[in-house]
Structure formats: structure tokens, C-alpha cells
Design an enzyme around this catalytic site. Structure first.
Site, mmCIF file in Angstrom:
data_model
loop_
_atom_site.group_PDB
_atom_site.id
_atom_site.type_symbol
_atom_site.label_atom_id
_atom_site.label_comp_id
_atom_site.label_asym_id
_atom_site.label_seq_id
_atom_site.Cartn_x
_atom_site.Cartn_y
_atom_site.Cartn_z
ATOM 1 N N THR A 76 0.814 -1.209 0.000
ATOM 2 C CA THR A 76 0.000 0.000 0.000
ATOM 3 C C THR A 76 0.847 1.258 0.000
ATOM 4 O O THR A 76 0.437 2.286 -0.535
ATOM 5 C CB THR A 76 -0.934 -0.016 1.231
ATOM 6 O OG1 THR A 76 -1.917 -1.005 1.016
ATOM 7 C CG2 THR A 76 -1.634 1.311 1.438
ATOM 8 N N THR B 95 1.659 -4.305 4.226
ATOM 9 C CA THR B 95 1.540 -4.572 5.664
ATOM 10 C C THR B 95 0.967 -5.955 5.973
ATOM 11 O O THR B 95 1.181 -6.478 7.062
ATOM 12 C CB THR B 95 0.648 -3.517 6.343
ATOM 13 O OG1 THR B 95 -0.645 -3.536 5.739
ATOM 14 C CG2 THR B 95 1.250 -2.135 6.242
ATOM 15 N N ASP B 96 0.233 -6.538 5.008
ATOM 16 C CA ASP B 96 -0.484 -7.778 5.333
ATOM 17 C C ASP B 96 0.439 -8.920 5.738
ATOM 18 O O ASP B 96 0.064 -9.747 6.578
ATOM 19 C CB ASP B 96 -1.353 -8.221 4.144
ATOM 20 C CG ASP B 96 -2.600 -7.371 4.008
ATOM 21 O OD1 ASP B 96 -2.909 -6.605 4.935
ATOM 22 O OD2 ASP B 96 -3.273 -7.475 2.964
HETATM 23 N N1 GLU Z 1 -2.668 -6.281 0.835
HETATM 24 C C1 GLU Z 1 -1.727 -5.279 0.514
HETATM 25 C C2 GLU Z 1 -0.300 -5.673 0.903
HETATM 26 O O1 GLU Z 1 -0.072 -6.250 1.938
HETATM 27 C C3 GLU Z 1 -2.067 -3.995 1.065
HETATM 28 C C4 GLU Z 1 -1.926 -3.905 2.554
HETATM 29 C C5 GLU Z 1 -0.909 -2.872 2.934
HETATM 30 O O2 GLU Z 1 0.163 -2.760 2.376
HETATM 31 O O3 GLU Z 1 -1.264 -2.175 3.852
HETATM 32 O O4 GLU Z 1 0.601 -5.394 0.115
#
Ligand code: GLU
Length: 345
Positions: A28, A108-109
Site C-alpha cells: 500500500t 503490511t499484510d
Molecule cells: N494487501 C496489501 C499488501 O499487503 C495492502 C496492505 C498494505 O500494504 O497495507 O501489500
């Protein structure tokens, strides 16, 4: 190659200014709310230069190098991808003209899984810092720029040396072993069961604690020793009405290990005990973890791990127990030895 921090800046290097490598992998932090596909916004759309360009003064105190290793949503990263990233970063660290610190921008995932892989495998004292964002880069309230500024400051800070891999997010400095994404809905999405290792205060790292377990230079695992592919490990989050066919399918899938995510302290309901015993007889190594993802599992607590020949995950959540078990199974299948690795890493 460091010298004393004569200027009292917190930055210690023999170079005029520390060299910080920013290695982008997507997420993200590089995502766009505008670039919507058929389901939602897309992660990993913007270039690393766009990310660094959004942070005024980012290159004022450090020499930045940038590269794009992946441009992925981190939900798609496999364990093999994470090991590939570790091999690349180790090559960078072992090379001539190695950086003084590394920042990895990441979704973040699954940031906690990559952080734990790097923490266990990178043989270095150099700070390696992961960061990301909860809001896409083109959101008016994007949190990526502040997180990136903090991450670069920590990577350049002498106090971060020897702390292993870190996650810097929302002003907190979180240890790779314990950090967990706790919520998908708040900017302070990450938490450590035992608290952060430190904070970023006015662009400087304040350290309050150090990692308690083996990592990097003291870890039992070496990148050069790892087979490709790693042993397969599955995770099952269980409940009493789980069909036995699910566990049998894992045992017959070629997996070497199964992490059981049970309620509370990793508890196992009576019907599932029989399923796990059968799977273990079929050759699966069984690790007992908590489906809470944030709480300890005590060996021989409510149920006897000794009696069932299970490994107890301690305070590792199922996703990190899977990482550690895949690495540990490259060393041994002995339950006592596996337990020792879980107790020390
Ligand atoms: N699902 C995505 C990832 O992990 C977006 C979540 C994020 O980065 O906050 O790349």
C-alpha cells in the site's frame, strides 16, 4: 565499518554521510486508490522514486540508493520469495560498498512474515528496517511518507545496529520476532506482545529493549544451508466440528508440518486431538499455536504436548510458527530439538 559518533548526530559511519538502500517490494505504501482493479485499489503501483520524492528532506542527512525488488501486494509473497529477498540483501551486505542501513518498503499484510525471515537469516549487524503504510500513496492522509522518513532515520542510526530486523511504523520501532499486524483498520496497525523495542523521537531512535532470542549472526539457520524448496508447512485454524478430511488432506499433500491454530492458549478440542494424532502417525510434525495470533501457548499447559509428541509454538503466532517450522525442519525432525529451536528463536 563505523567510527565514533563525534558529531553527536546518532549517525555513525566512516563515510561523509551514511548510505541507505531503499529496497521497494510493493504494498500500500506504493499503492494507488485511483488504480482500482475489479476488486479494490492496487498495491505496488508507484515507483520507489515517487515514494522518496514525497518525503521532503529525506536525502538531507543520508545518501539514498533505491531499487525495486518486487512490486507486489504482500499477500502474494511466498516463503520462497521472502528467502529470495533475504539472499539478495545478504549479497548486498556482503558486497563491496555495502550500505550502512537498509529500508525495505513492503505491504503490511505479510510484513511480519518477511521481517521474521530476514531477522532469522540475515547475518549482519547492519540495521534492516521494514516499513509500509495503511493508506495508499495518493490518499490525502497517506501515512507512508512519515513511516518512510522514520524508517530511514532508524536505518541510519548507530543505535539500531545489532537489533536485527526491525519494523518501523507509526513512530514505533518493533522487533521482527514479536511484531504482528493487529488491525486492518487503524494507522497504528502493528503491535508486539512484549511491547516495542523503541520509538522514533524527533528523527532519532530511542531504544528501550533488545531482542531476547537468537537471530541473524546467532541464529541456527544459514542462507547457504537452505534447500530449495523449503519443507512445506500448512496452517489450520481449528474448531470442534472441523472435518477430519481436512487434516488428512494436509498429511497426504506432501507437507512436512502442520501448525494448529487453536483457541485461547493453543487449545485443541477433543475431536481434533484424534485428527492431529492420526496426522502425526502419518508423518506430519505438529506445532500447537494459538489462533489468537497474539498470545502465549504454554508447553504441556491444558494439554500434554509430551503425550502427543507435539511442538509448542510458545508466543509465536501461527504465521510465524510456519516460518520457523519450515526452517527448523531443514535441520531436524526430532521433537525435542524442534522445541529447542522454538524456545530459542
Ligand atoms: N494487501 C496489501 C499488501 O499487503 C495492502 C496492505 C498494505 O500494504 O497495507 O501489500
Amino acid at each position: 565499518m563505523t567510527s565514533a559518533d563525534a558529531a553527536g548526530t546518532g549517525i555513525v559511519t566512516d563515510r561523509p554521510r551514511p548510505v541507505i538502500l531503499i529496497c521497494a517490494t510493493g504494498g500500500t505504501i506504493a499503492g494507488s486508490a485511483a488504480a482500482v482493479d475489479d476488486q479494490h485499489y492496487r498495491a505496488g503501483v508507484f515507483s520507489v522514486e515517487t515514494l522518496t520524492g514525497a518525503v521532503p528532506g529525506l536525502g538531507d542527512r543520508v545518501d539514498l540508493r533505491t531499487e525495486e525488488f518486487f512490486a507486489l501486494d504482500s499477500v502474494d509473497l511466498t516463503l520462497a520469495d521472502r528467502v529470495r529477498l533475504a539472499r539478495h540483501l545478504q549479497d548486498v551486505l556482503d558486497g563491496d560498498d555495502a550500505p550502512d542501513g537498509i529500508v525495505v518498503t513492503h505491504g503490511t499484510d505479510s510484513m511480519e512474515e518477511t521481517a521474521y525471515v530476514l531477522h532469522l537469516l540475515l547475518d549482519t549487524e547492519v540495521p534492516v528496517v521494514l516499513t509500509g503504510a495503511m493508506r495508499p500513496a495518493d490518499d490525502p492522509g497517506a501515512d507512508g511518507p512519515a513511516n518512510l522518513a522514520d524508517a530511514v532515520a532508524v536505518a541510519a542510526d548507530a543505535a539500531a545496529r545489532g537489533l536485527g530486523t526491525l519494523v518501523v511504523f507509526g513512530g514505533q520501532v518493533l522487533g521482527a520476532r514479536d511484531v504482528t499486524k493487529r488491525t486492518a483498520g487503524r494507522l497504528d496497525a502493528f503491535e508486539c506482545l512484549h511491547g516495542p523495542l523503541g520509538h522514533v523521537l524527533e528523527g532519532r531512535l530511542v531504544v528501550g529493549a533488545r531482542p531476547a532470542r537468537a537471530f541473524g549472526p546467532t541464529s541456527a539457520f544459514r542462507l547457504s544451508d537452505l534447500p530449495d524448496p523449503l519443507p512445506a508447512v500448512e496452517i489450520l485454524v481449528s474448531h470442534p466440528e472441523m472435518t477430519p478430511a481436512l487434516v488428512r488432506a494436509v498429511a497426504r499433500s506432501g507437507a512436512a508440518g502442520l501448525v494448529h491454530g487453536g483457541p485461547g492458549g493453543g487449545n485443541v478440542s477433543r475431536p481434533v486431538v484424534a485428527m492431529l494424532d492420526e496426522a502425526h502417525r502419518d508423518g506430519l510434525v505438529v506445532v500447537r499455536a494459538s489462533r489468537l495470533g497474539f498470545g502465549p501457548t504454554a508447553r504441556n499447559g491444558d494439554i500434554s504436548d509430551d503425550e502427543h509428541d507435539w511442538v509448542c509454538a510458545g508466543d509465536l503466532p501461527p504465521v510465524k510458527a510456519r516460518v520457523l517450522l519450515a526452517l527448523a525442519l531443514t535441520r531436524t525432525r526430532d521433537t525435542a530439538e524442534l522445541q529447542r529451536l522454538f524456545d530459542t528463536h
